[in-house]
Design an enzyme around this catalytic site. Sequence first.
Site, PDB file in Angstrom:
ATOM      1  N   MET A 326       0.822  -1.210   0.000  1.00 57.56           N
ATOM      2  CA  MET A 326       0.000   0.000   0.000  1.00 57.56           C
ATOM      3  C   MET A 326       0.862   1.267   0.000  1.00 57.56           C
ATOM      4  O   MET A 326       0.599   2.197  -0.759  1.00 57.56           O
ATOM      5  CB  MET A 326      -0.947   0.006   1.209  1.00 57.56           C
ATOM      6  CG  MET A 326      -1.927  -1.135   1.219  1.00 57.56           C
ATOM      7  SD  MET A 326      -2.891  -1.272  -0.316  1.00 57.56           S
ATOM      8  CE  MET A 326      -4.028   0.083  -0.128  1.00 57.56           C
ATOM      9  N   GLU A 404      -0.480  -4.037   9.727  1.00 54.94           N
ATOM     10  CA  GLU A 404      -1.779  -3.897  10.406  1.00 54.94           C
ATOM     11  C   GLU A 404      -1.712  -4.492  11.819  1.00 54.94           C
ATOM     12  O   GLU A 404      -2.088  -5.645  12.055  1.00 54.94           O
ATOM     13  CB  GLU A 404      -2.852  -4.601   9.554  1.00 54.94           C
ATOM     14  CG  GLU A 404      -4.275  -4.482  10.068  1.00 54.94           C
ATOM     15  CD  GLU A 404      -4.926  -3.142   9.791  1.00 54.94           C
ATOM     16  OE1 GLU A 404      -4.248  -2.219   9.293  1.00 54.94           O
ATOM     17  OE2 GLU A 404      -6.113  -2.997  10.082  1.00 54.94           O
ATOM     18  N   LYS A 409       1.110   0.334  15.143  1.00 52.52           N
ATOM     19  CA  LYS A 409       0.611   1.568  14.536  1.00 52.52           C
ATOM     20  C   LYS A 409       0.623   2.711  15.546  1.00 52.52           C
ATOM     21  O   LYS A 409       1.019   3.827  15.232  1.00 52.52           O
ATOM     22  CB  LYS A 409      -0.807   1.361  13.980  1.00 52.52           C
ATOM     23  CG  LYS A 409      -0.816   0.624  12.639  1.00 52.52           C
ATOM     24  CD  LYS A 409      -2.122   0.815  11.908  1.00 52.52           C
ATOM     25  CE  LYS A 409      -2.297  -0.092  10.713  1.00 52.52           C
ATOM     26  NZ  LYS A 409      -1.582   0.300   9.503  1.00 52.52           N
ATOM     27  N   HIS A 452      -8.331   5.520   3.888  1.00 54.85           N
ATOM     28  CA  HIS A 452      -8.316   4.102   3.533  1.00 54.85           C
ATOM     29  C   HIS A 452      -8.334   3.920   2.009  1.00 54.85           C
ATOM     30  O   HIS A 452      -9.345   4.178   1.355  1.00 54.85           O
ATOM     31  CB  HIS A 452      -9.527   3.407   4.180  1.00 54.85           C
ATOM     32  CG  HIS A 452      -9.526   1.927   3.988  1.00 54.85           C
ATOM     33  ND1 HIS A 452     -10.668   1.192   3.872  1.00 54.85           N
ATOM     34  CD2 HIS A 452      -8.502   1.041   3.883  1.00 54.85           C
ATOM     35  CE1 HIS A 452     -10.354  -0.083   3.709  1.00 54.85           C
ATOM     36  NE2 HIS A 452      -9.054  -0.195   3.703  1.00 54.85           N
TER      37      HIS A 452
HETATM   38  P1  NAD Z   1       2.931  -4.633   3.831  1.00 55.57           P
HETATM   39  O1  NAD Z   1       3.265  -5.703   4.787  1.00 55.57           O
HETATM   40  O2  NAD Z   1       3.062  -4.891   2.372  1.00 55.57           O
HETATM   41  O3  NAD Z   1       3.773  -3.333   4.162  1.00 55.57           O
HETATM   42  C1  NAD Z   1       3.978  -2.852   5.446  1.00 55.57           C
HETATM   43  C2  NAD Z   1       5.301  -2.095   5.420  1.00 55.57           C
HETATM   44  O4  NAD Z   1       5.420  -1.388   6.630  1.00 55.57           O
HETATM   45  C3  NAD Z   1       6.547  -3.002   5.320  1.00 55.57           C
HETATM   46  O5  NAD Z   1       7.354  -2.564   4.260  1.00 55.57           O
HETATM   47  C4  NAD Z   1       7.246  -2.805   6.659  1.00 55.57           C
HETATM   48  O6  NAD Z   1       8.670  -2.856   6.530  1.00 55.57           O
HETATM   49  C5  NAD Z   1       6.779  -1.419   6.988  1.00 55.57           C
HETATM   50  N1  NAD Z   1       6.902  -1.081   8.423  1.00 55.57           N
HETATM   51  C6  NAD Z   1       6.654  -1.837   9.489  1.00 55.57           C
HETATM   52  N2  NAD Z   1       6.887  -1.114  10.608  1.00 55.57           N
HETATM   53  C7  NAD Z   1       7.273   0.112  10.208  1.00 55.57           C
HETATM   54  C8  NAD Z   1       7.677   1.294  10.895  1.00 55.57           C
HETATM   55  N3  NAD Z   1       7.726   1.326  12.205  1.00 55.57           N
HETATM   56  N4  NAD Z   1       7.991   2.387  10.158  1.00 55.57           N
HETATM   57  C9  NAD Z   1       7.958   2.344   8.808  1.00 55.57           C
HETATM   58  N5  NAD Z   1       7.630   1.250   8.124  1.00 55.57           N
HETATM   59  C10 NAD Z   1       7.290   0.148   8.822  1.00 55.57           C
HETATM   60  O7  NAD Z   1       1.444  -4.215   4.207  1.00 55.57           O
HETATM   61  P2  NAD Z   1       0.356  -3.501   3.270  1.00 55.57           P
HETATM   62  O8  NAD Z   1      -0.468  -4.535   2.625  1.00 55.57           O
HETATM   63  O9  NAD Z   1       0.995  -2.450   2.469  1.00 55.57           O
HETATM   64  O10 NAD Z   1      -0.569  -2.843   4.374  1.00 55.57           O
HETATM   65  C11 NAD Z   1      -0.234  -1.657   5.047  1.00 55.57           C
HETATM   66  C12 NAD Z   1      -1.480  -1.089   5.699  1.00 55.57           C
HETATM   67  O11 NAD Z   1      -2.483  -0.854   4.703  1.00 55.57           O
HETATM   68  C13 NAD Z   1      -2.124  -2.002   6.698  1.00 55.57           C
HETATM   69  O12 NAD Z   1      -2.641  -1.235   7.753  1.00 55.57           O
HETATM   70  C14 NAD Z   1      -3.235  -2.667   5.934  1.00 55.57           C
HETATM   71  O13 NAD Z   1      -4.290  -3.116   6.750  1.00 55.57           O
HETATM   72  C15 NAD Z   1      -3.681  -1.523   5.061  1.00 55.57           C
HETATM   73  N6  NAD Z   1      -4.388  -1.904   3.831  1.00 55.57           N
HETATM   74  C16 NAD Z   1      -3.948  -2.956   3.085  1.00 55.57           C
HETATM   75  C17 NAD Z   1      -4.619  -3.296   1.936  1.00 55.57           C
HETATM   76  C18 NAD Z   1      -4.147  -4.437   1.072  1.00 55.57           C
HETATM   77  O14 NAD Z   1      -4.927  -4.931   0.261  1.00 55.57           O
HETATM   78  N7  NAD Z   1      -2.894  -4.850   1.200  1.00 55.57           N
HETATM   79  C19 NAD Z   1      -5.725  -2.544   1.527  1.00 55.57           C
HETATM   80  C20 NAD Z   1      -6.131  -1.458   2.287  1.00 55.57           C
HETATM   81  C21 NAD Z   1      -5.450  -1.137   3.440  1.00 55.57           C
END
Ligand code: NAD
Length: 720
Positions: A326, A404, A409, A452
Amino acid sequence: MRFEGQSFQCSMLEGGVAELRLDLKGESVNKFDNPTLAELAEVVGLLKADPEVKGLLLISGKEVGFVVGADINMFLGLFRQPEEQLIEYLMSVHKVFSAMEDFDFPTVTAIHGFAVGGGMELATSTSYRVMATTARIGFPETKLGIFPGWGGTVRLPRLIGADHAIEWITGGDHHSAEESLKLGVVDAVVAPEKLREAALDLLAQAMAGRRDWKARRRVKLSPLALNPVESRMVFESSKAFVGGKFGPNYPAPLAAVASMERGSTHGRDEALAIEAEDFARVAKSPTTFALVTNFLGDQFVGKLAKKLAKSGTRVKSAGVLGAGIMGGGIAHQSAAKGTPIVMKDIDEKALALGLAEASKLLAKAVERGKMTPMGMAEVLTRIRPTLSFGDFQGIDLVVEAVTENEKVKKLVLAEVESHLRADAILASNTSTISITRLGEGLSRPENFCGMHFFNPVNRMPLVEVIRGRRSSDLAVATTVGYALAMGKTPIVVNDCPGFLVNRVLIPFFLAFDSLVNDGVDFKRIDKVMETFGWPMGPAYLLDVVGTDTAYHAIQVMAQGFPDRMAAADKSAVDVMYELKRFGQKNGKGFYAYVTDKKGFPKKEVDPEVAAILKPLVRQDTSATISDQDIIDRMMLPMIIECSRCLEDQIVTTAVEVDMGLLYGLGFPTFRGGALYYAGAVGLQALCRKAETFRSLGKLYEPTAQMLSLAQAGRTFYEEK
Ligand code: NAD
């Protein structure tokens, strides 16, 4: 000849040239509404009767373009009329456009900006068209479930041949000046600043007899120049292709081809009468009403968002925390639309991956000719990857998109807040965690809200902007403005578990689980729901979302709404999760996935799954469950939850709910959104149906709002 109307102004130039300007007073764009059409009829009558007029230039007085088409606000009222009345109306427009075509002097249209739909139909009734290099033209009517009904299906094939006309009309796309000239839709292309001069020059040539404008008109007045064999070849192959491409749920493109075919052996006037008859039929289809309503809904939410954004602060530079799926997508979208963004992660590899993903998307845009290599390089300079907070002081808004996990967070949000200016806005992209709760640990919770996005960020149009209990109007308005700047459609949603889209999606998944528990084969459910119109059935969708993600989201929703979302039985999603069959992401879920030649996951039936799901069946009643029952059992919980969202004031209007579902979930567009669909089925019938599913629990219990609307014979769209 002088005319000074509300829409048209006409003046005489030297040598008997009348210059007719289309310039709707008090409007930012030109569109054909009823008063404009009435004025056109009047002007055409006056021009015809004036012996001084020897040639006509038709041009727009608006800087933005020629005509955006018919005023879509008048469509629903128009299409509700009885068929005969609608035909009569269309024939009255034909009369005016044909009178324009039949002038005994040549006519030229000068086109700049956008000329689409009705605007192009008027332009094709003039002898010639000159187009600015920067202009775009087209016939987008099929996107609204209709086809060109002001002579477009008659004039365009006579002008450029049936095959090209079919492509333009059924595709509904916009076309460049280069392509339009090549096909002969226009006769000349010039730089925008030379447009009027070039159009006048072409007109002078025709008036002087150096161009045989009458011969060109004869072609437009005659049957199509195709012999019976050619005609059969063109129309039969087009009907097969177009029918297959759009399918039975979108009948307009095929109806357009059939109408062109029916009119092809006739002269203009008979062909126009045929077009009117066929148009009136297709305009009355439920698909048309749904697509027009969606269009108006899109305008409605767009206007709401723009108005709200005005009270916010413009985001000149942004930040994103997390460079994952994301975060990387958000960084790409922000940079591509012009807002520079700092992308922070704790993992260097993740940063590199995030950047690589953005580069891949941009390279694709270059490949498709939508961006130059220079443009791509420029966009990439707008993404600044970093491992530290050093760059965060100057930032106006930060989107948090880390893993997540509520604890993580909260820590990350508190940390970033300490590095931001006091007036900067902080937004979380969480899918399931309460925005109010996430804001509790912050020292400036008023500057915090939810933002979102949906996956993939570059393709999904919706952004839910979530107002937590302490989010300020300024934070919400600024975030809405940033979403607009990113080219997205923001909808403001009050905080609740699942916000809007996931809150109504989870009941849909729970309905699926309950059907599986009743012994219905998941592949049958997918097939029925795909035939209903969903781009993918629920099992396939669960595999795409990830059964692990869905499992966690269901837990959150079960906690939030235990009365209806806490399932009593073990579910199909539970089992998939326990067996680590997470779906596409690890190659196994309800289906098995192999990688196809292009590198995309391809779904296949996995023979193991039937045995995995069998123990879940309470009592196999599948033989008594019809396909319609499957549709009703799947759709009712979603509709009911949408109604609850309105009752709980999570979203303000039914239109916003429906646009959220269309843009965030891929709800079948030809059915409108869930609430529009409920109205089309009829709320009384739906409530009666819900009664028969009473034993399935509260997910099937209609809301007080639904019951009272049903009793009053109203829909969600006519609440008062
Ligand atoms: P992801 O696992 O692909 O990415 C998360 C990233 O966050 C990783 O690169 C990790 O290294 C990084 N991270 C972790 N702790 C951190 C910190 N302290 N500082 C900076 N970076 C940090 O996850 P994603 O799928 O991109 O999801 C991210 C958020 O978006 C979540 O809250 C998820 O619920 C939400 N979301 C996801 C989707 C989806 O379909 N994937 C859709 C809508 C919302």
